[in-house]
Design an enzyme around this catalytic site. Sequence first.
Site, mmCIF file in Angstrom:
data_model
loop_
_atom_site.group_PDB
_atom_site.id
_atom_site.type_symbol
_atom_site.label_atom_id
_atom_site.label_comp_id
_atom_site.label_asym_id
_atom_site.label_seq_id
_atom_site.Cartn_x
_atom_site.Cartn_y
_atom_site.Cartn_z
ATOM 1 N N GLU A 1 -19.374 52.662 78.946
ATOM 2 C CA GLU A 1 -19.261 51.353 79.599
ATOM 3 C C GLU A 1 -19.706 51.443 81.054
ATOM 4 O O GLU A 1 -19.899 52.537 81.597
ATOM 5 C CB GLU A 1 -17.811 50.852 79.489
ATOM 6 C CG GLU A 1 -17.420 50.657 78.031
ATOM 7 C CD GLU A 1 -16.038 50.068 77.830
ATOM 8 O OE1 GLU A 1 -15.244 50.023 78.795
ATOM 9 O OE2 GLU A 1 -15.754 49.653 76.687
ATOM 10 N N CYS B 1 -22.103 46.423 66.003
ATOM 11 C CA CYS B 1 -22.564 45.131 66.528
ATOM 12 C C CYS B 1 -23.977 44.837 66.010
ATOM 13 O O CYS B 1 -24.673 45.724 65.502
ATOM 14 C CB CYS B 1 -22.533 45.139 68.054
ATOM 15 S SG CYS B 1 -23.843 46.134 68.793
ATOM 16 N N GLU C 1 -23.130 54.026 68.538
ATOM 17 C CA GLU C 1 -24.193 54.172 67.531
ATOM 18 C C GLU C 1 -25.550 54.357 68.201
ATOM 19 O O GLU C 1 -26.372 55.167 67.782
ATOM 20 C CB GLU C 1 -24.271 52.928 66.635
ATOM 21 C CG GLU C 1 -23.031 52.635 65.827
ATOM 22 C CD GLU C 1 -22.044 51.739 66.567
ATOM 23 O OE1 GLU C 1 -21.827 51.938 67.780
ATOM 24 O OE2 GLU C 1 -21.468 50.862 65.921
HETATM 25 N N1 THU Z 1 -18.790 49.266 70.784
HETATM 26 C C1 THU Z 1 -19.432 50.306 70.191
HETATM 27 O O1 THU Z 1 -19.508 51.414 70.754
HETATM 28 N N2 THU Z 1 -20.015 50.092 68.986
HETATM 29 C C2 THU Z 1 -20.025 48.895 68.342
HETATM 30 O O2 THU Z 1 -20.675 48.749 67.319
HETATM 31 C C3 THU Z 1 -19.241 47.782 68.851
HETATM 32 C C4 THU Z 1 -18.690 47.942 70.209
HETATM 33 C C5 THU Z 1 -18.145 49.483 72.086
HETATM 34 C C6 THU Z 1 -18.777 48.736 73.212
HETATM 35 C C7 THU Z 1 -17.629 48.630 74.191
HETATM 36 O O3 THU Z 1 -17.612 49.788 74.992
HETATM 37 C C8 THU Z 1 -16.391 48.631 73.315
HETATM 38 O O4 THU Z 1 -16.808 49.049 72.025
HETATM 39 C C9 THU Z 1 -15.734 47.289 73.201
HETATM 40 O O5 THU Z 1 -16.622 46.322 72.826
#
Ligand code: THU
Length: 130
Positions: free
Chosen positions: A44, A86, A55
Amino acid sequence: MTDNLLIQEAIKARENAVAPFSKFKVGAALRTKAGRVFHGCNVENCTYGLTVCAERVALLSALAAGERQFDAIVVVTQSDEPGTPCGPCRQLMWEYCGDIDVTLAGLKGQRVDYKLSTLFPHPFYFSLED
Ligand code: THU
C-alpha cells in the site's frame, strides 16, 4: 490441482504484506509450469491509489524474471470467506497466465478452487498477430 504446498507459500508471502492503511494483508504464490514459485504481497501507499495487489506483485515479479508459462496461483486473505482477486488483477492474470487454476485460501484452512475463466468470463483480449 493446487497442492497445500502452494498455499503454504502464499501464507508465507502474506507475512511481507505492507498494509498499514487497510490492515488487510494479502499473499499470493504463483507457480510456473516448470514448478518455480513466485511470491507476492500487497503493497500500500499513502496516496492509496498507487497500492499494488499481491497477485500483481507475484505476476510482475515472475514476468520480470523471464517466466512466461504459469499453471496456478494461490491468494491468501484473512477474511472468513477467502477474498477474490480484483478486476484489474483478473484481467492481467488472464493476459499473462491464461486459464490457470486459482485457489483462494484463508488462514483457517478454508479454500475455494476456480479456473480463472470462471472468475473472469468474456475477457478483453487482442493479439497483434491476428
Ligand atoms: N488486495 C489485494 O492484494 N488483492 C486483491 O485482489 C484485492 C485487494 C489488497 C489491496 C489493498 O492493499 C487491500 O487488499 C485492501 O483492499
